[in-house]
Design an enzyme around this catalytic site. Sequence first.
Site, short mmCIF file in Angstrom:
data_model
loop_
_atom_site.label_atom_id
_atom_site.label_comp_id
_atom_site.label_asym_id
_atom_site.label_seq_id
_atom_site.Cartn_x
_atom_site.Cartn_y
_atom_site.Cartn_z
N ARG A 47 0.86 -1.17 0.00
CA ARG A 47 0.00 0.00 0.00
C ARG A 47 0.90 1.23 0.00
O ARG A 47 2.10 1.14 0.09
CB ARG A 47 -0.97 0.02 1.20
CG ARG A 47 -0.60 -0.62 2.47
CD ARG A 47 0.44 0.10 3.29
NE ARG A 47 0.18 1.50 3.45
CZ ARG A 47 1.11 2.38 3.72
NH1 ARG A 47 2.39 2.00 3.85
NH2 ARG A 47 0.84 3.65 3.84
N GLY A 48 0.27 2.38 -0.13
CA GLY A 48 1.01 3.62 -0.33
C GLY A 48 1.05 3.93 -1.82
O GLY A 48 1.52 3.10 -2.61
N ALA A 49 0.57 5.11 -2.22
CA ALA A 49 0.39 5.40 -3.64
C ALA A 49 1.66 5.19 -4.48
O ALA A 49 1.61 4.51 -5.51
CB ALA A 49 -0.15 6.82 -3.81
N ARG A 88 -7.22 -0.71 -7.62
CA ARG A 88 -7.57 0.37 -6.71
C ARG A 88 -7.75 1.64 -7.54
O ARG A 88 -6.83 2.07 -8.23
CB ARG A 88 -6.50 0.56 -5.63
CG ARG A 88 -6.28 -0.69 -4.78
CD ARG A 88 -5.55 -0.38 -3.49
NE ARG A 88 -6.38 0.37 -2.58
CZ ARG A 88 -5.95 0.87 -1.42
NH1 ARG A 88 -4.70 0.66 -1.03
NH2 ARG A 88 -6.76 1.55 -0.64
N GLN A 195 -2.10 1.85 10.10
CA GLN A 195 -0.82 2.08 9.43
C GLN A 195 0.08 3.01 10.24
O GLN A 195 1.30 2.93 10.15
CB GLN A 195 -1.03 2.68 8.03
CG GLN A 195 -1.69 1.73 7.05
CD GLN A 195 -3.16 2.04 6.86
OE1 GLN A 195 -3.86 2.35 7.85
NE2 GLN A 195 -3.65 1.96 5.64
N ASP A 236 -2.68 10.65 -2.38
CA ASP A 236 -2.90 9.61 -3.37
C ASP A 236 -3.25 10.18 -4.74
O ASP A 236 -3.04 9.52 -5.75
CB ASP A 236 -4.00 8.66 -2.90
CG ASP A 236 -3.52 7.78 -1.77
OD1 ASP A 236 -3.11 6.66 -2.04
OD2 ASP A 236 -3.54 8.23 -0.61
N ASN A 246 -6.48 11.73 -0.10
CA ASN A 246 -5.54 11.00 0.75
C ASN A 246 -6.33 10.09 1.68
O ASN A 246 -7.56 10.08 1.70
CB ASN A 246 -4.66 11.98 1.54
CG ASN A 246 -3.48 11.30 2.20
OD1 ASN A 246 -2.79 10.48 1.59
ND2 ASN A 246 -3.24 11.59 3.47
N LYS A 247 -5.61 9.33 2.47
CA LYS A 247 -6.20 8.41 3.43
C LYS A 247 -7.34 9.09 4.20
O LYS A 247 -7.19 10.23 4.67
CB LYS A 247 -5.14 7.91 4.40
CG LYS A 247 -5.65 7.02 5.53
CD LYS A 247 -6.15 5.69 5.01
CE LYS A 247 -6.64 4.81 6.16
NZ LYS A 247 -7.16 3.52 5.66
#
Length: 337
Positions: A47-49, A88, A195, A236, A246-247
């Site tokens: 995970r993480g863009a 995603r 996270q 993101d 973003n998250k």
Amino acid sequence: MGGYSPFIFTDNDEFIVIDQRFLPQIKKVKLENLNDTCMAIKDMIVRGAPLIGIVAAFGYYLAIKNAKDLDELNQASLTAYTNLLATRPTAVNLKWAVESQKKLIEQNAFLPVEKIIKKVRANAFGIFEDQKKADYEMAKNALVLFDKKMRILTHCNTGSFATGGIGTALGIIKYAAQQNLVEEVYVDETRPYFQGSRITAFELSKENINYKIVTDSACGILMQKKLIDCIIVGADRIAKNGDVANKVGTYCLAQLAKLHNVKFFVAAPESTIDRSLNNLSDLDIEIRDSSEILNFNGVNLAPDGAKALYFAFDVTPNYLIDSIITEKGIYRPDFEL
């Protein structure tokens, strides 16, 4: 500012990633083909863009590496492109990386197939190396925003496990700490995957940076009691006008920061800027399975039959953001990216 990596891609094309769902415990997963790669992205193994883009680029190579002729290569390329994009929808780095691989194949169709395949492999490594360089440039650019030793709140994980380099927002914190410009970092736990408490805290521990884990709902009182000088988050997707996806939870932080006169900074590589979008008002926000809220690592967190709604991201409008930091420099309001 290193010593750990979220993945390895060997000379023999072995692709091994750390399953981030289990951090800080280290559990490794081998990705052998396109389906494995798609699963790893969709199921949050990685995970993480920026990292999603990098992993997708290597997965693209795995998907086409055995093609025997141009027709087979083009079919494998289309399958890889379609399947990876479907994993995603919100983070733009994924789209950017797979389009880079697809265009490379199209632009080199005059070459022998084996040479095209080698170029695709090299391009995946190039995307990875460019991200690592971008992380360092972001960190150096951000230092002008530090006028004293800062108490920083950060959200989710934006470090090495999100980019493969030193990180975006967390990379800035690491680099600033080396310059003795970080007093303390507040790490919100970042529900429902934690996270922050699992991964960001792990990275800060490795860097010997002073930190405290706080609940997601504590951000208001931290600002109210003047314990935070600034907030630094990742992104993101960023639109031309400076809107940031973003998250989920980022928007809440930005609103509270504006209310309490706390600086709010966003750090992301240029590849996260989607200049095809003037704003993010109509962005497709990923809604993930409700089980990810109702359960965690096999433990039920709610009564049987409970329902849940899990937006994985939210959009922070540009007027709540003080600066956007990339490897090219710092963008400030009024944003014209």
